[in-house]
Enzyme design. Structure first.
Site, mmCIF file in Angstrom:
data_model
loop_
_atom_site.group_PDB
_atom_site.id
_atom_site.type_symbol
_atom_site.label_atom_id
_atom_site.label_comp_id
_atom_site.label_asym_id
_atom_site.label_seq_id
_atom_site.Cartn_x
_atom_site.Cartn_y
_atom_site.Cartn_z
ATOM 1 N N GLU A 166 0.792 -1.234 0.000
ATOM 2 C CA GLU A 166 0.000 0.000 0.000
ATOM 3 C C GLU A 166 0.829 1.291 0.000
ATOM 4 O O GLU A 166 0.935 1.984 1.027
ATOM 5 C CB GLU A 166 -0.930 0.029 1.221
ATOM 6 N N GLU A 356 -5.150 -8.630 1.384
ATOM 7 C CA GLU A 356 -5.540 -8.407 2.781
ATOM 8 C C GLU A 356 -7.032 -8.130 2.836
ATOM 9 O O GLU A 356 -7.579 -7.488 1.940
ATOM 10 C CB GLU A 356 -4.863 -7.162 3.378
HETATM 11 C C1 BGC Z 1 -2.172 -2.582 6.362
HETATM 12 C C2 BGC Z 1 -1.999 -3.393 7.623
HETATM 13 C C3 BGC Z 1 -2.953 -2.871 8.695
HETATM 14 C C4 BGC Z 1 -4.355 -3.026 8.183
HETATM 15 C C5 BGC Z 1 -5.427 -2.592 9.182
HETATM 16 C C6 BGC Z 1 -3.611 -2.360 6.004
HETATM 17 O O1 BGC Z 1 -3.736 -1.173 5.321
HETATM 18 O O2 BGC Z 1 -1.493 -3.185 5.308
HETATM 19 O O3 BGC Z 1 -0.664 -3.326 8.008
HETATM 20 O O4 BGC Z 1 -2.771 -3.481 9.908
HETATM 21 O O5 BGC Z 1 -4.492 -2.205 7.062
HETATM 22 O O6 BGC Z 1 -5.331 -1.244 9.460
#
Ligand code: BGC
Length: 445
Positions: A166, A356
């Site tokens: 990101e 993610e």
């Molecule tokens: C990030 C993570 C973070 C998650 C929740 C993502 O944007 O890659 O590192 O913990 O968001 O905030």
């Protein structure tokens, strides 16, 4: 909905990140990162938390990898701490750091977990920040060396690579708004940082392609559907500006489309003047094997002349009375579906992976159980959205849950828990939450 609906080849993974999980910040020659120093500044991290212990993945990786395996995941995504292998960010290599990741990789392979390495998940070595960090002209040189060291050491064992996590997140929060490390603010930091990140994502891809045979190379983007608060022209334009910054700024140059453009956005002109090479598109391009997308929330935005440059601000989910997580982030799986479609509609992406997805809800450990029904519902809704896009022909090839264990959630510290596994940070005791058990069932279906 069953796992089998997604097809045989669909990848099911779980993700962690070095600074959020490893702890052992000062162990066996690890250099300081920007998060070690930033977290010492008063008021920057909730409850004064620091990442120095995190959930101690460094010492407990065997236990954690076994848990990932027991929950049924097949992919394990983790990041390499730059300052563990190059304590000063450049120069000498720390052998013990190199060995640590060999151990993690070997354990993954022994357990049948496919490793996905993220090269940069926001933990720049502090010594490089002293020299300007992501704003420095040398950033590309430093980053290239780091990528080369990783490729040369792990490339024979690991084929799946993610260049950046990101870029929008770490540049905007860290170099414009100052709420993440290194806490810098303003356009003079932001413009060089975004430009260097855009160059680094492409250059990193080229280095891995050259040094790792049969590599499968991707990079990740945050994305959030941005909706105007009303149908007034001012709000629609505000939403378009926000959308450009959040969703288009990094992917479009990468895909060869140059710097994105919307009307009535003077900051874009400044950006072009500052970073003249936005115009020379070749170096910003790379043909990735897949693009990772990470969608945590949808945004509603209205015109706000008090906000510098963007003149737009969020209208919080809470005030609009729509569902939201304990981060205050709007839950809207349909908007995740639309973002997947939108990325796919660029037309020159080979494959998408959801690298993610997850949510913070306040958890309570009662008699050895964490009944996190909201998180289960969240995953169900978001997986349905992914499936819908897949059924409509989008080549979306996997879903990686964020995150295995509760960990260090950046400026939110340890109280914002996203894990499928609860961690008692005083004892490091792990307890699988009901969402973890839900995943275990789902991954058998
Ligand atoms: C990030 C993570 C973070 C998650 C929740 C993502 O944007 O890659 O590192 O913990 O968001 O905030």
């Amino acid at each position: 909905m069953k796992k089998s609906d997604f097809g045989e080849d669909f990848l099911w993974g779980v993700t962690i990140a070095a600074i959020q999980n490893e702890g052992a910040s000062f162990t066996k020659g690890k250099g300081l990162t920007i998060w070690d120093t930033f977290s010492k500044r008063i008021g920057k991290i909730k409850n004064g938390d620091t990442p120095s212990h995190a959930c101690d993945f460094y010492h407990r990786y065997k236990e954690d990898l076994l848990l990932a395996k027991q929950l049924g995941f097949k992919v394990f995504r983790f990041s390499i701490a730059w300052s563990r292998i190059l304590p000063e960010g450049q120069g000498r290599i720390n052998k013990s750091g190199i060995n640590f990741y060999h151990q993690v990789i070997d354990e993954c392979l022994t357990l049948g977990l496919t490793p996905y390495i993220t090269l940069y998940h926001w933990d720049l070595p502090h010594d490089l920040e002293k020299e300007g960090g992501w704003c420095s002209h040398f950033l590309l040189k430093w980053f290239s060396r780091f990528v080369t060291v990783c490729a040369e050491n792990y490339g024979s064992k690991v084929k799946n690579w993610i260049i950046l996590n990101e870029p929008m997140g770490f540049t905007t929060l860290g170099y414009m708004l100052g709420i993440h490390a290194p806490g810098k603010m303003g356009l003079n930091n932001y413009f060089p940082a975004i430009h260097n990140a855009a160059l680094a994502q492409a250059e990193g891809g080229r280095i891995i392609r050259e040094l790792v045979s049969n590599a499968n190379i991707g990079t990740t983007f945050s994305c959030s559907e941005v909706m105007p608060f009303s149908d007034k022209e001012q709000d629609i334009k505000a939403a378009a500006r926000m959308d450009l910054m959040l969703n288009r700024l990094f992917i479009e140059p990468l895909l060869g489309k140059g710097l994105p453009h919307v009307e009535d956005f003077p900051m874009l002109e400044k950006m072009l003047v500052h970073n003249k090479t936005w115009k020379y598109t070749e170096r910003l391009q790379f043909d990735f094997d897949y693009i990772g997308i990470q969608n945590y929330f949808a945004l509603t935005v209205k015109h706000n002349p008090l906000i510098p440059y963007l003149q737009a601000s969020e209208v919080k989910a809470k005030t609009r009375k729509v569902p939201y997580t304990d981060m205050g982030w709007e839950i809207n799986a349909e908007s995740c579906y639309r973002m997947i479609k939108r990325f796919w509609d660029y037309g020159n992406i080979r494959k998408l992976l959801v690298t993610e997805g997850g949510a913070f809800f306040k958890d309570k450990l009662i008699n050895g159980t964490v009944d996190d029904a909201q998180r289960i519902q969240y995953f169900q809704e978001y997986l349905e959205a992914v499936l819908k896009a897949k059924r409509e022909g989008v080549n979306v090839g996997g879903y990686f849950a964020w995150t295995l264990t509760d960990n260090f959630e950046w400026s939110e510290g340890y109280q914002a828990t996203f894990g499928l596994i609860h961690v008692d940070f005083s004892t490091q005791q792990r307890t699988i939450k009901n969402s973890g058990y839900w995943w275990r069932q789902f991954l058998k279906s």
